[in-house]
Structure formats: structure tokens, C-alpha cells
Design an enzyme around this catalytic site. Structure first.
Site, mmCIF file in Angstrom:
data_model
loop_
_atom_site.group_PDB
_atom_site.id
_atom_site.type_symbol
_atom_site.label_atom_id
_atom_site.label_comp_id
_atom_site.label_asym_id
_atom_site.label_seq_id
_atom_site.Cartn_x
_atom_site.Cartn_y
_atom_site.Cartn_z
ATOM 1 N N ASP A 75 0.837 -1.197 0.000
ATOM 2 C CA ASP A 75 0.000 0.000 0.000
ATOM 3 C C ASP A 75 0.871 1.246 0.000
ATOM 4 O O ASP A 75 1.873 1.315 0.713
ATOM 5 C CB ASP A 75 -0.926 0.033 1.213
ATOM 6 C CG ASP A 75 -1.988 1.104 1.065
ATOM 7 O OD1 ASP A 75 -2.910 0.911 0.251
ATOM 8 O OD2 ASP A 75 -1.881 2.151 1.725
ATOM 9 N N THR A 76 0.473 2.225 -0.807
ATOM 10 C CA THR A 76 1.183 3.498 -0.896
ATOM 11 C C THR A 76 0.263 4.624 -0.454
ATOM 12 O O THR A 76 -0.882 4.710 -0.903
ATOM 13 C CB THR A 76 1.677 3.757 -2.335
ATOM 14 O OG1 THR A 76 2.566 2.705 -2.726
ATOM 15 C CG2 THR A 76 2.411 5.091 -2.435
#
Length: 198
Positions: A75-76
Site C-alpha cells: 500500500d502506498t
């Protein structure tokens, strides 16, 4: 430790950027299965904590129906101070994000979670990269918004595209801000997999 083969690995993402980045280091997961999870931040949740929770939740969601596989969740998150900038829902929100980031430093957090079969082990790495945008003119803002490159991007920023020309400097990992910290991911996977480097 017995080395595994990559057909035992599931990538819990359908992101073309992440798939391409993995291929860049000769990693092709056996399966690619996007995880449908609730991505709403918790009250007062900090950006790093949110990034870790999302990466872990994605991996757990996929492994719940594929317990015999290794699962990689990623996840960013783009953050301005403590404010988490999610994917822009519309052009109005994208404009708010771009104006907020204009001329300012922000942080990009990318977390990688590797779950081993049956969740016997869990490995998490988070990379923080500091990015500063130039002060954007009205013309630049309108041009970027019209391109629609903000769609499906954390904070409305497509660093591989037009937003890349707004970056004055970055400190950290370039591959991380476009979706996958290559060094950290390689190190995690090389503990378990035969990555065929020779």
C-alpha cells in the site's frame, strides 16, 4: 530454509505499475488477485500506521481464501503532515490535493507485507520518501487536471507521468513513490524464494 518457487506467491494487487516493477527484478507472481477491502482511515490514524494496516489487510484478505500461498500486500500513501491523501474521487478533490501539495514537502509511505503460508510468519517493511513539489502555476494545475492522470493515484499524483515534472527533489526511494520499494521487496522475497539471479 527450503527455497520456494514464485508460482507459490500471490500478489494482492492488480496495479500495472507494481506488476511492472516486480518484472523489473525478474519476479512474476504465480497469481495476481486484487484485494477488495475497506480503505477508510481510522479516526486520528497516522499515515505510516494506515499504510501498514492497508498492506497487511490486503495480504490477509487474499490469504484467507488461499492459505497455502505466500501473499504480498502493498500500500502506498501520500501524506501532507498528518493528513492522509487518498485516491481522488473526482476532479474537485484532485484539485484540492494538487493545490495542497504545490510548493510543499510531503511524504510518501509504501508498506510491503509478506505473509507466509497459514500466516505462520508476517514480515512488514515501510519505506518513507520525502518529496517536494515546485510551486505550481494555475496553468500547470489546469493542465495536470485535464490530463486525468490523477485518477486512481494516491494523492492524485502520477509520479511516472506529468506529476514527475513538478518534483524539485526527493529523498528516499523513487520506486517506492511509484508503488513498490524494490530493494526492500527483493530482500523480503529472497529469504524464501529462488529468484534465479544467475
Amino acid at each position: 530454509m527450503i527455497e520456494q518457487f514464485l508460482n507459490n506467491l500471490i500478489l494482492a494487487s492488480s496495479s500495472e505499475r507494481r506488476i511492472a516493477l516486480l518484472k523489473q527484478i525478474n519476479i512474476e507472481p504465480g497469481l495476481i488477485l486484487p484485494a477488495d477491502i475497506d480503505e477508510i482511515p481510522l479516526r486520528k490514524e497516522l499515515p505510516k500506521d494506515y499504510s501498514i494496516r492497508m498492506a497487511k489487510s490486503k495480504a490477509e484478505k487474499i490469504q484467507s481464501s488461499n492459505p497455502d500461498y505466500f501473499v504480498l500486500g502493498i500500500d502506498t500513501v501520500v501524506a501532507c503532515g498528518r493528513r492522509i491523501l487518498l485516491k481522488a474521487k473526482n476532479i474537485e478533490q484532485a484539485e484540492k490535493y494538487i493545490r495542497l501539495l504545490s510548493g510543499r514537502r510531503h511524504r510518501v509511505y509504501t508498506s510491503v507485507c509478506l505473509l507466509t503460508p497459514d500466516r505462520s510468519k508476517q514480515h512488514i517493511r515501510t519505506v518513507v520518501t520525502i518529496v517536494k513539489f515546485k510551486r505550481l502555476s494555475e496553468r500547470e494545475i489546469k493542465y495536470y487536471l485535464a490530463s486525468e492522470e490523477w485518477k486512481n493515484r494516491a494523492g492524485g499524483c502520477n509520479m511516472q507521468g506529468l506529476a514527475g515534472m513538478f518534483v524539485l527533489f526527493l529523498r528516499g526511494s523513487y520506486s517506492s513513490i511509484i508503488g513498490l520499494p524494490l530493494h526492500e521487496t527483493y530482500c523480503l522475497l529472497s529469504n524464501y524464494f529462488n529468484l534465479n539471479l544467475y
